[in-house]
Design a protein around this motif. Sequence first.
Motif, short mmCIF file in Angstrom:
data_model
loop_
_atom_site.label_atom_id
_atom_site.label_comp_id
_atom_site.label_asym_id
_atom_site.label_seq_id
_atom_site.Cartn_x
_atom_site.Cartn_y
_atom_site.Cartn_z
N ARG A 1 0.83 -1.21 0.00
CA ARG A 1 0.00 0.00 0.00
C ARG A 1 0.86 1.26 0.00
NH1 ARG A 1 -0.14 4.10 4.22
NH2 ARG A 1 -2.19 5.09 4.24
N ARG B 1 0.47 5.68 -0.67
CA ARG B 1 -0.49 6.77 -0.78
C ARG B 1 0.26 8.08 -0.92
NH1 ARG B 1 -4.47 7.86 4.13
NH2 ARG B 1 -2.84 9.35 4.67
N ASP C 1 -8.06 3.20 2.81
CA ASP C 1 -7.29 2.54 3.86
C ASP C 1 -8.19 1.68 4.74
OD1 ASP C 1 -4.87 3.67 3.07
OD2 ASP C 1 -5.15 5.43 4.36
N LEU D 1 -9.04 -1.47 2.96
CA LEU D 1 -7.91 -2.39 2.98
C LEU D 1 -7.79 -3.06 4.35
CD1 LEU D 1 -5.32 -3.67 1.90
CD2 LEU D 1 -4.12 -1.53 2.47
N ALA E 1 -2.96 -3.72 -1.33
CA ALA E 1 -2.73 -2.40 -1.92
C ALA E 1 -4.03 -1.61 -1.95
CB ALA E 1 -2.16 -2.53 -3.32
N VAL E 2 -3.92 -0.33 -2.24
CA VAL E 2 -5.07 0.53 -2.52
C VAL E 2 -4.90 1.07 -3.94
CG1 VAL E 2 -5.49 1.18 -0.11
CG2 VAL E 2 -3.89 2.53 -1.46
#
Length: 507
Positions: A402, A404, A443, A446, A479-480
Amino acid sequence: MSGPVRGRRAPGGVTALLGIPYAAPPFGPHRFRAPQPAAGWSEPRDCRDFGPIAPQSAELPGAPVWRPEDEDVLTVNVWVPSEPGGGPLPVLFWIHGGAYTFGSSAQPDFDGSALARAGMVVVSCNYRVGFEGFGHVPGFPENRGLLDQVAALRWVRENIAAFGGDPERVTVAGHSAGAGSVVCLMAMERARGLFRRAIAHSVPAAFFTVGVAAATAARIAAEAGVAPTGEGLLSASPRRLVDASDRVGGVIGDDPVTAIQAYDPVVFQPVVDGEVLPMDPLSALEAGSSGDVDLLVCHALEEYWFLHEVGAVREITSEAELTDCARDLGLPADLLDGYRALMPGAPVLDRYLALLGDAQFGEYGARLAEHHARAGGRAAAVAGEEGRPSSGGRAYLSRFARRRATPDGWTRPWHTADIPFAFGNLDADGAAFLIGGAPDEQDRALSRRMLRAWADFAASGDPGWPPITPDATPVKLWAVPADHLADDATSDVRELWRGVPLGLQRH
């Protein structure tokens, strides 16, 4: 159980029972010895607060600190759904990390409420860390911290049914040193039969021989001003040994006992002593030491960026230094060429951190999972030939990927960032630093997916993606905005490491 306990209601319909002793205080006549039974009690014991933590100097966000008068440090915590439903629930037993030197079960991101709401009984434990748990003391057992964990698991075996848990469905889980502890338990005969499944996030390739442990203890004893003997070390107070260990571990590259200590000043590791820990976990899993245990391994894609951020690793910025590092660690020179090709234009520091992260966590964890899967496959084949059923031995691999965007750049998938997601504790004290700020809805989604994978694995042994087979190593990437499944057979990084020996800290 040693006596009745009284806990407190936690948010969301969960009951928390905290600070329950599972062994006697490991001081006085019990110091440096294997854990001893806890004294019993008859009246309900107030278990609404975490117990004291083991000797250490760390001061972590939202967590208690150690005080020299604290002695009852071997305790467990239990989170139970207030309405557990029908039948006993799977149990998740959590072992905290902290370089085998610091940390406790009371850290806010380890609160078990969200996992309990997902349908589990959650247990966490404190154990001896630092010199008390892993320092070499002549005439006393090695790996006392691991022996504490075994004692806590025995407490679970004997008592968890009273909390609605199923003693036949225990999953032992941990991160970093906690994950290292998990795979050590898989290699230990003393832990056999105490758990059915295992979750290991960011397993370090970090184990000492008795000789290395003794040399490290001698340096600490000299710093503390005592002889490196059982009598001499017993004469030093826990505080004195904590301070001496901190001074020894606070120097990078100053006459290291092992090669890795010139770059990452680790002081304590589990000791492959042939008794408590009969062999290193990678060899043990390859030999099928836990063939009936399901294993779920995860690591973060950029582990060592966190350790660099907190000043726990030496900084390297030149090609010459990187070449020296590879030579010191016994790594082939063509690895450096491979990383240069995979990371074109990347600074030397980034390539160095990637190299260490893969050596110590990524490649090591993947090999653990693959070795375990192959051993399980061999056991299943033998069972099939003999006409009997085969259970367990499955292995699953995942990676925390992940990222961001932030005003300062990208939030990295670094060491420890995955744990608030898996626990469902994105708003806990200290989590914002680990995950790069306040969580957003992607988030939180996830986190729900990762928490569900843990819960499903603990319940059935299936986290939701295919296991490793002799022909394929599927890997789940968290992951995002969305996860995806990859095949490690196509991984350029894994290809670089084929045939390269691991276990840097044993040299």
